[in-house]
Design a protein around this motif. Structure first.
Motif, PDB file in Angstrom:
ATOM      1  N   SER A 152      -1.865   0.213  -2.124  1.00 16.74           N
ATOM      2  CA  SER A 152      -0.495  -0.129  -1.715  1.00 16.74           C
ATOM      3  C   SER A 152      -0.420  -1.556  -1.180  1.00 16.74           C
ATOM      4  O   SER A 152       0.534  -2.284  -1.459  1.00 16.74           O
ATOM      5  N   ARG A 158       1.694  -4.690  -2.795  1.00 16.00           N
ATOM      6  CA  ARG A 158       2.620  -5.566  -2.049  1.00 16.00           C
ATOM      7  C   ARG A 158       2.269  -7.028  -2.271  1.00 16.00           C
ATOM      8  O   ARG A 158       3.153  -7.870  -2.441  1.00 16.00           O
ATOM      9  N   PRO A 162       2.274   5.463  -5.753  1.00 14.33           N
ATOM     10  CA  PRO A 162       2.528   4.280  -4.910  1.00 14.33           C
ATOM     11  C   PRO A 162       3.503   3.294  -5.557  1.00 14.33           C
ATOM     12  O   PRO A 162       4.295   2.659  -4.854  1.00 14.33           O
ATOM     13  N   LYS A 163       3.445   3.175  -6.879  1.00 15.99           N
ATOM     14  CA  LYS A 163       4.369   2.248  -7.539  1.00 15.99           C
ATOM     15  C   LYS A 163       5.802   2.758  -7.461  1.00 15.99           C
ATOM     16  O   LYS A 163       6.725   1.977  -7.203  1.00 15.99           O
ATOM     17  N   ALA A 177       7.067   2.039  -4.155  1.00 22.85           N
ATOM     18  CA  ALA A 177       7.308   0.602  -3.952  1.00 22.85           C
ATOM     19  C   ALA A 177       8.558   0.119  -4.673  1.00 22.85           C
ATOM     20  O   ALA A 177       8.920  -1.041  -4.562  1.00 22.85           O
TER      21      ALA A 177
END
Length: 121
Positions: A35, A39, A67-68, A71
């Motif tokens: 993650s 970022r 996680p994508k 995000a």
């Protein structure tokens, strides 16, 4: 000073950065490293003025896909590969209007009134 993972990507046009390959080594997984790496990549892409960041993954690769999605990436395509099986394409849009248009085009949401004049509806 220890290597815990890597990432590699490149430009695929003046507006798109493609995340070709990223990984975190097994002893370092599930610690937020991916993650944080994500970022950093999104920050780099913004600094370089890319409008979108894309990637392709095995559709079952939840440790990367989740996680994508968290995000802000959207699922923008599916592909059947004779080598890799079912692949999912994920795209992050820096511009909220482009993200909104994608969500509208996919049928996920109605188009906000301020964007109606940009589409032939």
């Amino acid at each position: 000073g220890e290597v815990v993972g890597w990432t590699f990507g490149h430009e695929v046009g003046p507006e798109t950065f493609y995340m070709r390959n990223s990984a975190v080594l097994p002893p370092h997984r599930r610690k937020g490293i991916y993650s944080a790496l994500l970022r950093a990549i999104l920050h780099h892409a913004a600094d370089e003025r890319y409008e979108r960041v894309t990637s392709r993954h095995a559709a079952t690769n939840n440790p990367v896909i989740i996680p994508k999605l968290r995000a802000g990436f959207l699922i923008t395509g599916l592909e059947i590969s004779d080598v890799h099986g079912t692949l999912v394409t994920l795209t992050y849009f820096r511009d909220a209007s482009r993200e909104c248009a994608t969500r509208f085009r996919s049928g996920e949401m109605r188009l906000p009134p301020e964007l109606l004049n940009h589409f032939e509806i």
